[in-house]
Design a protein around this motif. Structure first.
Motif, PDB file in Angstrom:
ATOM      1  N   ILE A  18     -31.745 -46.447  62.010  1.00  0.00           N
ATOM      2  CA  ILE A  18     -30.925 -45.665  61.074  1.00  0.00           C
ATOM      3  C   ILE A  18     -31.561 -45.654  59.685  1.00  0.00           C
ATOM      4  O   ILE A  18     -31.656 -44.611  59.039  1.00  0.00           O
ATOM      5  CB  ILE A  18     -29.480 -46.211  61.026  1.00  0.00           C
ATOM      6  CG1 ILE A  18     -28.771 -45.914  62.348  1.00  0.00           C
ATOM      7  CG2 ILE A  18     -28.706 -45.622  59.861  1.00  0.00           C
ATOM      8  CD1 ILE A  18     -27.433 -46.617  62.498  1.00  0.00           C
ATOM      9  N   LYS A  19     -32.036 -46.815  59.216  1.00  0.00           N
ATOM     10  CA  LYS A  19     -32.680 -46.869  57.907  1.00  0.00           C
ATOM     11  C   LYS A  19     -33.937 -46.008  57.872  1.00  0.00           C
ATOM     12  O   LYS A  19     -34.190 -45.298  56.889  1.00  0.00           O
ATOM     13  CB  LYS A  19     -33.035 -48.319  57.564  1.00  0.00           C
ATOM     14  CG  LYS A  19     -31.842 -49.157  57.192  1.00  0.00           C
ATOM     15  CD  LYS A  19     -32.239 -50.587  56.938  1.00  0.00           C
ATOM     16  CE  LYS A  19     -32.659 -50.744  55.513  1.00  0.00           C
ATOM     17  NZ  LYS A  19     -32.845 -52.165  55.139  1.00  0.00           N
ATOM     18  N   VAL A  22     -32.870 -42.366  57.618  1.00  0.00           N
ATOM     19  CA  VAL A  22     -32.382 -42.034  56.279  1.00  0.00           C
ATOM     20  C   VAL A  22     -33.546 -41.911  55.301  1.00  0.00           C
ATOM     21  O   VAL A  22     -33.621 -40.956  54.519  1.00  0.00           O
ATOM     22  CB  VAL A  22     -31.358 -43.083  55.785  1.00  0.00           C
ATOM     23  CG1 VAL A  22     -31.058 -42.924  54.312  1.00  0.00           C
ATOM     24  CG2 VAL A  22     -30.084 -42.984  56.603  1.00  0.00           C
ATOM     25  N   LEU A  26     -34.630 -38.542  53.278  1.00  0.00           N
ATOM     26  CA  LEU A  26     -34.749 -38.498  51.825  1.00  0.00           C
ATOM     27  C   LEU A  26     -36.138 -38.023  51.405  1.00  0.00           C
ATOM     28  O   LEU A  26     -36.281 -37.206  50.500  1.00  0.00           O
ATOM     29  CB  LEU A  26     -34.455 -39.872  51.220  1.00  0.00           C
ATOM     30  CG  LEU A  26     -32.990 -40.297  51.249  1.00  0.00           C
ATOM     31  CD1 LEU A  26     -32.873 -41.763  50.828  1.00  0.00           C
ATOM     32  CD2 LEU A  26     -32.167 -39.416  50.334  1.00  0.00           C
TER      33      LEU A  26
END
Length: 59
Positions: A18-19, A22, A26
């Motif tokens: 998930i990180k 993300v 970004l």
């Protein structure tokens, strides 16, 4: 490994995925199209504190 260890590893893997998603989103949304022009004289001045002497190529 027992069941608790496997669950912990699975949860950590999910959090890392998930990180990564993300951070990739970004970067894709805000950074991907940004460019920084670098010219050799200004880079040398920044790194050395003064302009380098001009070089001549002799053949």
């Amino acid at each position: 490994m027992d069941l608790r260890d496997r669950l912990l590893v699975r949860k950590l893997a999910v959090v890392l995925v998930i990180k990564l998603a993300v951070l990739t989103g970004l970067w894709w949304g805000f950074v991907r199209d940004q460019r920084v022009p670098v010219d050799t004289d200004s880079a040398a001045t920044q790194m050395l504190g003064s302009r380098p002497a001009p070089t001549t190529h002799q053949e």
